[in-house]
Design a protein around this motif. Structure first.
Motif, PDB file in Angstrom:
ATOM      1  N   ALA A  51       1.050  -9.822  -0.249  1.00 20.72           N
ATOM      2  CA  ALA A  51       0.685  -9.846  -1.670  1.00 20.72           C
ATOM      3  C   ALA A  51       1.554 -10.809  -2.465  1.00 20.72           C
ATOM      4  O   ALA A  51       1.046 -11.592  -3.273  1.00 20.72           O
ATOM      5  CB  ALA A  51       0.779  -8.437  -2.251  1.00 20.72           C
ATOM      6  N   THR A  82      -2.527  -2.630   1.345  1.00 15.50           N
ATOM      7  CA  THR A  82      -1.506  -2.116   2.258  1.00 15.50           C
ATOM      8  C   THR A  82      -0.277  -1.657   1.488  1.00 15.50           C
ATOM      9  O   THR A  82       0.320  -0.620   1.809  1.00 15.50           O
ATOM     10  CB  THR A  82      -1.138  -3.193   3.294  1.00 15.50           C
ATOM     11  OG1 THR A  82      -2.328  -3.632   3.951  1.00 15.50           O
ATOM     12  CG2 THR A  82      -0.178  -2.656   4.333  1.00 15.50           C
ATOM     13  N   SER A  83       0.099  -2.392   0.464  1.00 18.31           N
ATOM     14  CA  SER A  83       1.243  -1.993  -0.365  1.00 18.31           C
ATOM     15  C   SER A  83       0.960  -0.690  -1.094  1.00 18.31           C
ATOM     16  O   SER A  83       1.838   0.184  -1.175  1.00 18.31           O
ATOM     17  CB  SER A  83       1.568  -3.091  -1.388  1.00 18.31           C
ATOM     18  OG  SER A  83       1.990  -4.255  -0.752  1.00 18.31           O
ATOM     19  N   GLY A  88       2.555  -5.441   3.566  1.00 17.18           N
ATOM     20  CA  GLY A  88       1.727  -5.589   2.378  1.00 17.18           C
ATOM     21  C   GLY A  88       2.422  -6.360   1.273  1.00 17.18           C
ATOM     22  O   GLY A  88       1.813  -7.185   0.596  1.00 17.18           O
ATOM     23  N   GLY A  89       3.718  -6.111   1.111  1.00 15.74           N
ATOM     24  CA  GLY A  89       4.472  -6.835   0.094  1.00 15.74           C
ATOM     25  C   GLY A  89       4.566  -8.319   0.387  1.00 15.74           C
ATOM     26  O   GLY A  89       4.416  -9.155  -0.513  1.00 15.74           O
ATOM     27  N   GLY A 130      -3.055  -7.356   1.372  1.00 16.05           N
ATOM     28  CA  GLY A 130      -1.658  -7.071   1.091  1.00 16.05           C
ATOM     29  C   GLY A 130      -1.482  -6.068  -0.028  1.00 16.05           C
ATOM     30  O   GLY A 130      -0.643  -5.157   0.062  1.00 16.05           O
ATOM     31  N   VAL A 131      -2.277  -6.193  -1.073  1.00 16.98           N
ATOM     32  CA  VAL A 131      -2.196  -5.236  -2.183  1.00 16.98           C
ATOM     33  C   VAL A 131      -2.611  -3.845  -1.716  1.00 16.98           C
ATOM     34  O   VAL A 131      -1.939  -2.841  -2.027  1.00 16.98           O
ATOM     35  CB  VAL A 131      -3.058  -5.713  -3.371  1.00 16.98           C
ATOM     36  CG1 VAL A 131      -3.197  -4.633  -4.424  1.00 16.98           C
ATOM     37  CG2 VAL A 131      -2.469  -6.973  -3.984  1.00 16.98           C
ATOM     38  N   LEU A 160       4.792  -1.107   3.444  1.00 11.01           N
ATOM     39  CA  LEU A 160       5.348  -1.784   2.270  1.00 11.01           C
ATOM     40  C   LEU A 160       5.804  -3.199   2.590  1.00 11.01           C
ATOM     41  O   LEU A 160       5.602  -4.119   1.796  1.00 11.01           O
ATOM     42  CB  LEU A 160       6.518  -0.975   1.704  1.00 11.01           C
ATOM     43  CG  LEU A 160       6.154   0.305   0.968  1.00 11.01           C
ATOM     44  CD1 LEU A 160       7.421   1.059   0.559  1.00 11.01           C
ATOM     45  CD2 LEU A 160       5.306   0.005  -0.244  1.00 11.01           C
ATOM     46  N   TYR A 220       6.057   4.551   5.991  1.00  6.55           N
ATOM     47  CA  TYR A 220       5.881   3.753   4.773  1.00  6.55           C
ATOM     48  C   TYR A 220       6.500   2.368   4.856  1.00  6.55           C
ATOM     49  O   TYR A 220       6.013   1.428   4.223  1.00  6.55           O
ATOM     50  CB  TYR A 220       6.401   4.491   3.536  1.00  6.55           C
ATOM     51  CG  TYR A 220       7.891   4.666   3.435  1.00  6.55           C
ATOM     52  CD1 TYR A 220       8.700   3.635   2.970  1.00  6.55           C
ATOM     53  CD2 TYR A 220       8.498   5.867   3.773  1.00  6.55           C
ATOM     54  CE1 TYR A 220      10.073   3.791   2.866  1.00  6.55           C
ATOM     55  CE2 TYR A 220       9.863   6.031   3.670  1.00  6.55           C
ATOM     56  CZ  TYR A 220      10.645   4.997   3.216  1.00  6.55           C
ATOM     57  OH  TYR A 220      11.991   5.152   3.106  1.00  6.55           O
ATOM     58  N   GLY A 276       1.348   2.059   1.298  1.00 10.66           N
ATOM     59  CA  GLY A 276       2.764   2.322   1.527  1.00 10.66           C
ATOM     60  C   GLY A 276       3.399   3.083   0.383  1.00 10.66           C
ATOM     61  O   GLY A 276       4.232   3.975   0.598  1.00 10.66           O
ATOM     62  N   ILE A 277       3.019   2.770  -0.844  1.00 11.13           N
ATOM     63  CA  ILE A 277       3.546   3.480  -2.007  1.00 11.13           C
ATOM     64  C   ILE A 277       3.077   4.929  -2.003  1.00 11.13           C
ATOM     65  O   ILE A 277       3.856   5.852  -2.287  1.00 11.13           O
ATOM     66  CB  ILE A 277       3.146   2.762  -3.309  1.00 11.13           C
ATOM     67  CG1 ILE A 277       3.882   1.427  -3.410  1.00 11.13           C
ATOM     68  CG2 ILE A 277       3.428   3.625  -4.532  1.00 11.13           C
ATOM     69  CD1 ILE A 277       3.376   0.504  -4.495  1.00 11.13           C
TER      70      ILE A 277
END
Length: 117
Positions: free
Chosen positions: A87, A59-60, A83-84, A56-57, A80, A76, A63-64
């Protein structure tokens, strides 16, 4: 800059990724609810849980990066969101799972002392 994938692919990334996150969360939640209070499969449950938090982190972060370099919404947003969720939700539940395993271990120790005396 060209988009990493088309909006049609983005729809599938969101649908398949969201379904996978939901299924994995359900399976992991069931495993935590059944196995952690009994003190069983600690390595498997905590390993899977930690791995999903790391996923998750990552993937986030992806996305960022996609957002910061100007990728379109369909690139994105699924990164986000999925992943969000992984995470934040699983990251906040990790201390709870560890506590349940500690409680199970303490119950085993207390039972052993009760048998002795």
């Amino acid at each position: 800059m060209a988009a990493w994938w088309s909006s049609e692919v983005g729809m599938y990334v969101g649908a398949i990724g969201g379904s996978a996150v939901g299924l994995l969360g359900g399976v992991l939640g069931t495993m935590m609810g059944v196995l952690a209070p009994r003190g069983k499969a600690k390595g498997l449950v905590l390993g899977l849980h930690t791995g999903l938090v790391v996923l998750g982190v990552c993937t986030s972060i992806t996305g960022i990066v996609a957002l910061s370099i100007g990728q379109p919404y369909h690139v994105y947003y699924p990164l986000l969101l999925g992943g969000g969720i992984l995470a934040i939700v699983l990251g906040s539940l990790l201390p709870v799972v560890r506590m349940r395993y500690r409680q199970a271990e303490q119950r085993k120790l207390d039972a052993g002392l009760f048998k002795q005396g």
